[in-house]
Design an enzyme around this catalytic site. Structure first.
Site, mmCIF file in Angstrom:
data_model
loop_
_atom_site.group_PDB
_atom_site.id
_atom_site.type_symbol
_atom_site.label_atom_id
_atom_site.label_comp_id
_atom_site.label_asym_id
_atom_site.label_seq_id
_atom_site.Cartn_x
_atom_site.Cartn_y
_atom_site.Cartn_z
ATOM 1 N N GLY A 186 -51.026 -25.283 4.331
ATOM 2 C CA GLY A 186 -51.720 -26.144 5.337
ATOM 3 C C GLY A 186 -51.022 -26.117 6.767
ATOM 4 O O GLY A 186 -50.438 -25.161 7.210
ATOM 5 N N CYS A 187 -51.082 -27.167 7.517
ATOM 6 C CA CYS A 187 -50.654 -27.293 8.775
ATOM 7 C C CYS A 187 -49.092 -27.062 8.599
ATOM 8 O O CYS A 187 -48.305 -27.731 7.850
ATOM 9 C CB CYS A 187 -50.802 -28.619 9.244
#
Length: 226
Positions: free
Chosen positions: A53-54
């Site tokens: 993810g981020c």
């Protein structure tokens, strides 16, 4: 944030990310078991690459692990030409937001890093997204940098699937190691530089808190810069 807005922000030189999309609830942590297959990587510093993810949160968590010498946010899976935030965040490249972790295996082993990853960093049941962030560039993936890492990662994925800790199937994949491209400077040490940022407070700071609570023996209050 929609990708068009992210492109505009990037063009203006603002440290704004698609990671800032509105959210409704924080991710849950899972107490992943210790790996049965222990990594044996020998002497000297090693590197590992994780996509979860981020990259702000992935970097933030690993930067608080004893034995980690650096954690660098970047892009993995695509070409050098594609390795730019305004392109990756648009979803048109093959890259995933990823973090390159340099660590001392005498202090923290690769199998222990895997345990941390699955416990507090990423939800392995989400396909092409993590939390509020949607798109293949937010996929969760393990990117082994050696045969030993590949063997350990494969064994751990089998172990986790057999343990049935999640209500949905594990979809995290192993990807072939390709060139890792560091992200733009404003993404590096983002949590350290922006502790009050809305996204950090809501999504990433809780992950570091969970790391401290679940694995106090490997938690380091000192942030390891890139």
């Amino acid at each position: 944030m929609h990708w068009r807005a992210a492109l505009v922000a990037a063009a203006l030189g603002l440290a704004v990310s698609a990671c800032q999309e509105p959210v409704s609830a924080a991710e849950k942590t899972v107490a992943a078991p210790a790996a049965k297959r222990v990594a044996e990587e020998g002497e000297g510093l090693k590197t590992a690459v994780f996509a979860g993810g981020c990259f702000w949160g992935v970097e933030g968590v690993f930067s608080h692990v004893k034995g980690v010498k650096s954690a660098v946010s970047g892009y993995h899976g695509g070409t050098k030409r594609q390795a730019a935030y305004k392109l990756v965040s648009s979803g048109i490249t093959d890259h995933a937001e990823a973090v390159r972790v340099t660590y001392d295996p005498k202090v923290i082993r690769y199998d222990q890093l895997l345990r941390i990853f699955f416990s507090v960093v990423a939800d392995p049941t989400q396909i092409n997204r993590q939390g509020p962030d949607v798109g293949a560039h937010y996929r969760s993936a393990l990117v082994p940098q050696s045969r030993e890492q590949a063997a350990v990662a494969a064994a751990y994925l089998r172990q986790l699937r057999a343990a049935r800790l999640w209500s949905k199937p594990i979809v995290t994949k192993m990807e072939r190691a390709q060139t890792f491209y560091p992200a733009e400077s404003y993404h590096q040490d983002f949590m350290l530089k922006n502790p009050r940022h809305g996204y950090i407070v809501r999504w990433d700071a809780p992950k570091v808190k969970a790391l401290k609570a679940m694995y106090p023996g490997v938690y380091s209050a000192r942030f390891q810069p890139d």
